[in-house]
Structure formats: C-alpha cells, structure tokens
Design a protein around this motif. Structure first.
Motif, PDB file in Angstrom:
ATOM      1  N   UNK A 106     -27.101 103.988  21.939  1.00 41.49           N
ATOM      2  CA  UNK A 106     -27.894 104.493  23.065  1.00 41.49           C
ATOM      3  C   UNK A 106     -29.047 103.540  23.340  1.00 41.49           C
ATOM      4  N   UNK A 107     -29.259 103.248  24.623  1.00 40.49           N
ATOM      5  CA  UNK A 107     -30.358 102.379  25.026  1.00 40.49           C
ATOM      6  C   UNK A 107     -31.365 103.195  25.836  1.00 40.49           C
ATOM      7  N   UNK A 108     -32.649 103.175  25.459  1.00 39.61           N
ATOM      8  CA  UNK A 108     -33.657 103.971  26.177  1.00 39.61           C
ATOM      9  C   UNK A 108     -34.288 103.197  27.330  1.00 39.61           C
ATOM     10  N   UNK A 109     -35.014 103.921  28.165  1.00 35.61           N
ATOM     11  CA  UNK A 109     -35.840 103.295  29.188  1.00 35.61           C
ATOM     12  C   UNK A 109     -35.087 102.722  30.364  1.00 35.61           C
ATOM     13  N   UNK A 110     -33.976 103.331  30.761  1.00 34.81           N
ATOM     14  CA  UNK A 110     -33.178 102.810  31.872  1.00 34.81           C
ATOM     15  C   UNK A 110     -33.460 103.544  33.180  1.00 34.81           C
ATOM     16  N   UNK A 111     -33.197 102.872  34.269  1.00 30.01           N
ATOM     17  CA  UNK A 111     -33.227 103.463  35.600  1.00 30.01           C
ATOM     18  C   UNK A 111     -31.782 103.693  36.025  1.00 30.01           C
ATOM     19  N   UNK A 112     -31.454 104.919  36.419  1.00 31.59           N
ATOM     20  CA  UNK A 112     -30.077 105.290  36.744  1.00 31.59           C
ATOM     21  C   UNK A 112     -30.036 105.822  38.168  1.00 31.59           C
ATOM     22  N   UNK A 113     -29.124 105.292  38.964  1.00 34.96           N
ATOM     23  CA  UNK A 113     -28.990 105.709  40.357  1.00 34.96           C
ATOM     24  C   UNK A 113     -27.572 106.198  40.605  1.00 34.96           C
ATOM     25  N   UNK A 114     -27.445 107.396  41.116  1.00 38.25           N
ATOM     26  CA  UNK A 114     -26.138 107.963  41.455  1.00 38.25           C
ATOM     27  C   UNK A 114     -25.698 107.452  42.820  1.00 38.25           C
ATOM     28  N   UNK A 115     -24.491 106.937  42.891  1.00 37.82           N
ATOM     29  CA  UNK A 115     -23.917 106.425  44.138  1.00 37.82           C
ATOM     30  C   UNK A 115     -22.657 107.221  44.439  1.00 37.82           C
ATOM     31  N   UNK A 116     -22.694 107.959  45.534  1.00 38.31           N
ATOM     32  CA  UNK A 116     -21.566 108.816  45.895  1.00 38.31           C
ATOM     33  C   UNK A 116     -20.779 108.197  47.043  1.00 38.31           C
ATOM     34  N   UNK A 117     -19.515 107.925  46.781  1.00 38.12           N
ATOM     35  CA  UNK A 117     -18.591 107.370  47.770  1.00 38.12           C
ATOM     36  C   UNK A 117     -18.948 105.939  48.166  1.00 38.12           C
ATOM     37  N   UNK A 118     -18.048 105.327  48.918  1.00 35.17           N
ATOM     38  CA  UNK A 118     -18.255 103.941  49.307  1.00 35.17           C
ATOM     39  C   UNK A 118     -19.478 103.730  50.168  1.00 35.17           C
ATOM     40  N   UNK A 119     -19.887 104.765  50.930  1.00 35.92           N
ATOM     41  CA  UNK A 119     -21.058 104.622  51.804  1.00 35.92           C
ATOM     42  C   UNK A 119     -22.316 104.280  51.020  1.00 35.92           C
TER      43      UNK A 119
END
Length: 420
Positions: A26-39
């Motif tokens: 496990x790596x801490x301190x990340x920024x995660x962005x959800x991307x839904x569909x090709x758009x």
C-alpha cells in the motif's frame, strides 16, 4: 453521466517500520480521480500524453482504427517525434485486426510497438483465445497513471449509440505511480531497477492495511505464475471485512464458490449487498451465466440489479465507506483464471462515496431489480442447467490445459516500409 472526482490526501506516510511491513504493497498520500466512460477518460489520458516529456507506457487489450484509435495514434507519433520514449503493448487477439499500415506509421515514428501472443488466423478465424493481455494501463513520465476497464475504442463514447459501453477508470498521482510504472516497464520486457517492494514478491502483500488514512493505493494483478489468485483473494478478504455495504458492478460475473459464499455471508450478517449486472450484454452468454447464480444469492438477501441502458463493461466494487477497487478484471473464469489483469485497491472515503453515488444512479434510474422471490416455474430445469453451466465454466480453465502448450510472448512489430 460522466464523473471526474478527485481527492488529495494530506496525511504523511507512517514512520513506524513494523507498520510499513504490515502495510506492504500500500502506498499512502495519493491523489485519485474517478473517470467514468470515454468522455472523462480519453481527454484526461490524451492530455497527459500531450504533456509527456520523457516516457509513455501503454498497455491495452483493444485498440481500434476508429476516431479514438486515430487520435491516440497521432498523439503517440507526435510524442515519439519530439523525443519521448513510447512503448505500446497490445494484445494479439484484441488488437488482431489492426492493419500493418496503422502499426507501421507508429513504428516508423519511433514508437516501440509490441504484440502480446499474436497468432495467425486459421481459415480466417483467430485462434489465440486464451491467456490474453487484458490489462489497461497508461503511465506518463512515471508521474501520472491511468488504470481501469476502458479500451481505446469509440464504443466507450456515448455518441457511439445504444451499444456504447458503461465503464470506469482512475487517474492516480502520487507514490503509487512508482509501482504502476515499475510494473508496466517490467511487463514491457524492459530491465528495471529493483524497488524494495518488488524484491519481496514471494511474500503475500497486505490485503487490508492497518492504517486507514485516505489516499492509500495498492496495485494488484494476476498472472499465470506467482499471482494467479491475488485479485480474487482481495475481493474475498474485503467481503469478509464488510460491515455496512457492498456494491459490485461487473460486466462478466461468474466467480468461484468461495467468492460467492462471501457475498452471501455478508448479506446474511446484515450487510447491504448490491450487485449490478449486465441487462443489455454484448455477450449473451455472460447474462445467461450470471442468471444461473441469482437464486443462490437472492434467497439470502443480496439485491441484484440488471443495467439496461447499454452494455455494462465496468469492473468496480466498494466495501463500506472507504475500500474500493477499479481495474480490468471481470469476475469470471477468463479473468480470474487465465487472463493477465490489473486492478488498484483504494482506501479513501471521498473516492468511495463518489463511486457509490455513481453506481446508485445506475441502480436507481437505469436498472431493473430482480424480485426476491422468483417464479418457481421450470425451477428443476434451471437448477439442472445451472449446475452444468456452473461446473463447466468453473473447470474451463483446467480444460484449456489440454490445448497445445505454449509460452505467451511479446513480439515487436517491425515496419515493412523499407521493403517497398
């Protein structure tokens, strides 16, 4: 609906060495962005590639010569021409229809193109069906990574029509990118410097970290060597820990008994368990196979939705209010027993909530919910057929062992332009 949700964690990594060992992977301190569909996905990944200064690593199961494929081709050619190292790994089955001209233009520009386990057609039919490179990973400058279920094809865009796929990916920035970069580089056949975490691959990585800080990310994958069941074990472990809610949205759902049992057991102990399945599948057998399992799950309180707006291609799940997974792995025999797959596990409250809200919109507005008490009509026929289908599909990976053995390989594509 297209979602782009991001969360930036500010917690610092733990200093305690014992805690780091317990949380290995496990790596801490990340920024995660959800991307839904090709758009949401294509603009994000294409912009990152356009900004690349040193390196682009790309793995995908499918690349088509459509408007998405041609835009990707142009971006990669331009990057290679300005001195960026570009390595593209394509599956020999999923990308088996790409023309030599399309691939040759990439190679001539300096893009290192390689096919995973290609095979010649037999009487016009592709025969290399099994043990596919099913991962979808992009890493740019070892600084930003994308991983999920979205291929580089126009059928991930809404304007494709009724057959446009519903799918998900994530964009990751932070320490976890180093693991994704190392993995993608190693899988491309390039020599890489050994990282501490990769020297310990004989150990079982932590499936459930001791620390619950937001922004924790862990790469998890399956291969046909030492990591045959890592993804399945991660699901089973998370389900066994569930206390409040479970939502699984998966395109091809036909898991083994252990995973089914954990889903059922979670519902039995009062966890709200929802499954989102295909209602308009691109492969009819996927719907028929999944429905064989409905009675087993419904009778113990699992809520099953069939997504009916368009084909569901997602491979995502969440447990309680901070655990999530997004990746390429379906919950069927091909993904769990044969294909090369990769997911990320995420411990992050904000990301979990955004994924939950997105899936709730699907369940509430675009799904039909299976009745708790299904009609008993033809129940004996369903039971018999379900038993046969279940065991044939579960033993299918072993049956493929009767096929001629071979070692899958990455084959570099060499342009024939110099022969003309």
């Amino acid at each position: 609906m297209n979602v782009a949700v991001e969360h930036i964690a500010t917690d610092q990594p733990p200093d305690d060495a014992k805690a780091r060992d317990l949380d290995y992977g496990w790596q801490p301190g990340n920024r995660i962005e959800l991307l839904e569909n090709g758009e949401a996905y294509f603009p994000a990944v294409f912009e990152a590639m356009r900004q690349a200064q040193r390196e682009i690593l790309l793995e995908t199961f499918i690349l088509f010569e459509d408007k998405v494929g041609h835009e990707l081709q142009g971006i990669l050619i331009e990057a290679a021409q300005r001195g960026v190292k570009v390595i593209v790994s394509l599956d020999g089955f999923g990308c088996g229809e790409l023309s030599p001209a399309f691939l040759g233009e990439l190679a001539d520009a300096g893009v290192a193109v390689q096919m995973f386990d290609p095979a010649s057609k037999l009487v016009g039919i592709r025969t290399n069906w099994f043990r596919r490179l099913h991962r979808k990973i992009v890493v740019v400058d070892a600084a930003v990574a994308f991983i999920g279920g979205i291929n580089f094809s126009a059928d991930h865009l809404g304007d494709f029509g009724p057959e446009a796929k519903q799918d998900y990916a994530v964009q990751v920035s932070g320490p976890a990118v180093a693991d994704l970069h190392h993995f993608a580089l190693a899988q491309s056949g390039r020599q890489v410097r050994t990282r501490r975490g990769w020297r310990r691959r004989q150990q079982r990585p932590s499936l459930w970290p001791t620390h619950t800080d937001d922004g924790l990310v862990r790469l998890i994958y399956r291969d046909n060597l030492q990591h045959r069941d890592d993804i399945e074990e991660a699901y089973i472990h998370a389900l066994s820990k569930a206390q409040k809610r479970v939502v699984i949205a998966n395109a091809y759902f036909f898991p083994g008994y252990r995973l089914l049992r954990e889903i059922r057991n979670a519902a039995r102990r009062g966890v709200q368990v929802q499954l989102i399945m295909q209602g308009q599948p691109d492969v009819l057998l996927a719907k028929l196979a999944a429905r064989m399992l409905y009675d087993y799950l419904l009778k113990d309180g699992v809520v099953i939705h069939e997504y009916c707006q368009r084909p569901l291609h997602g491979k995502v799940a969440l447990v309680d209010d901070d655990w999530s997974t997004v990746g390429s792995s379906n919950l069927d025999p091909l993904s769990l027993s044969l294909n090369l797959e990769a997911n990320v596990l995420i411990r992050d409250h904000a990301f979990n909530q955004q994924l939950y809200e997105s899936l709730e919109i699907l369940a509430r507005n675009h799904c039909q919910t299976m009745p708790e008490k299904r009609k008993p009509r033809l129940w004996l026929w369903r039971l018999t057929v379900g038993f046969l289908v279940f065991h044939v599909m579960r033993h299918f990976p072993a049956l493929t062992g009767w096929l001629p053995a071979h070692k899958p390989r990455l084959k570099p594509f060499e342009s024939q332009a110099h022969d003309h």
